[in-house]
Design an enzyme around this catalytic site. Sequence first.
Site, mmCIF file in Angstrom:
data_model
loop_
_atom_site.group_PDB
_atom_site.id
_atom_site.type_symbol
_atom_site.label_atom_id
_atom_site.label_comp_id
_atom_site.label_asym_id
_atom_site.label_seq_id
_atom_site.Cartn_x
_atom_site.Cartn_y
_atom_site.Cartn_z
ATOM 1 N N GLY A 27 -65.842 1.266 13.466
ATOM 2 C CA GLY A 27 -65.816 0.501 12.229
ATOM 3 C C GLY A 27 -66.300 1.337 11.060
ATOM 4 N N GLN A 60 -69.880 3.067 3.006
ATOM 5 C CA GLN A 60 -70.100 4.290 3.779
ATOM 6 C C GLN A 60 -69.294 5.464 3.238
ATOM 7 O OE1 GLN A 60 -69.500 2.049 7.684
ATOM 8 N NE2 GLN A 60 -70.869 3.730 8.264
ATOM 9 N N CYS A 115 -74.108 4.304 14.426
ATOM 10 C CA CYS A 115 -73.474 4.145 13.122
ATOM 11 C C CYS A 115 -73.047 5.516 12.609
ATOM 12 C CB CYS A 115 -74.467 3.508 12.149
ATOM 13 S SG CYS A 115 -73.838 3.256 10.488
ATOM 14 N N LEU A 116 -71.858 5.559 12.026
ATOM 15 C CA LEU A 116 -71.358 6.818 11.467
ATOM 16 C C LEU A 116 -72.269 7.346 10.351
ATOM 17 C CD1 LEU A 116 -67.563 5.934 11.340
ATOM 18 C CD2 LEU A 116 -68.704 7.505 12.937
ATOM 19 N N HIS A 146 -71.985 -5.836 12.274
ATOM 20 C CA HIS A 146 -72.501 -4.542 11.816
ATOM 21 C C HIS A 146 -71.866 -4.153 10.481
ATOM 22 C CE1 HIS A 146 -73.736 -0.207 12.687
ATOM 23 N NE2 HIS A 146 -72.866 -0.063 11.705
ATOM 24 N N GLU A 147 -70.544 -4.243 10.397
ATOM 25 C CA GLU A 147 -69.850 -3.789 9.188
ATOM 26 C C GLU A 147 -70.097 -4.708 7.991
ATOM 27 O OE1 GLU A 147 -68.849 -0.812 9.127
ATOM 28 O OE2 GLU A 147 -68.887 -0.515 11.291
ATOM 29 N N HIS A 172 -73.278 -3.852 6.309
ATOM 30 C CA HIS A 172 -73.167 -2.700 5.393
ATOM 31 C C HIS A 172 -72.823 -3.171 3.982
ATOM 32 C CE1 HIS A 172 -73.654 1.016 7.578
ATOM 33 N NE2 HIS A 172 -72.798 0.654 8.526
#
Length: 167
Positions: free
Chosen positions: A46, A51, A92-93, A134-135, A138
């Site tokens: 995701g 991000q 997480c990225l 999660h997304e 963000h």
Amino acid sequence: MALRNILTQEDEQLRKHSRKVEKFDARLHTLIDDMRETLLNSGGVGLAAPQVGVLRRVVVLLDINKDPEEVVELVNPEVIEQSGEQRIVEGCLSVPGVYGYVTRPTWAKIRAQDRDGNWFEREGEGVVAQCFCHETEHLDGHLFTEKVEEYVDMEELQRGDEEEDAE
């Protein structure tokens, strides 16, 4: 389409609240296309617009429950229902190399718009429900590290899985 740089946790932009998308135009389509390419190149599941440095409520994610996997585009998403509970290792990225146990719902329903502004709802289980939550966090300036109950060493975890497989 272009690959975008993924911001890391040191960047204050990740802690800001994203604005609602109101224009469904070529600029939005380019952002979504770039995010799709960036996600597919990253190895993640995701990616939220903050991000990649854009404070808009846009998410792309992989529905790994589909065969083949499907890239899902979400504009102005909100989790509208959830149930169950799973304690799952998350990463997480934007926080590379860091993993920890987080409690997420086992099922979630999201309401969002597509790239043309049409509203839809979508359900997800397991990792997809986890990703919805999660997304969207963000988009409100939160990182998964705020929810971590216990950090884990992925190498140790993988060695443990390999030992279990050998038994």
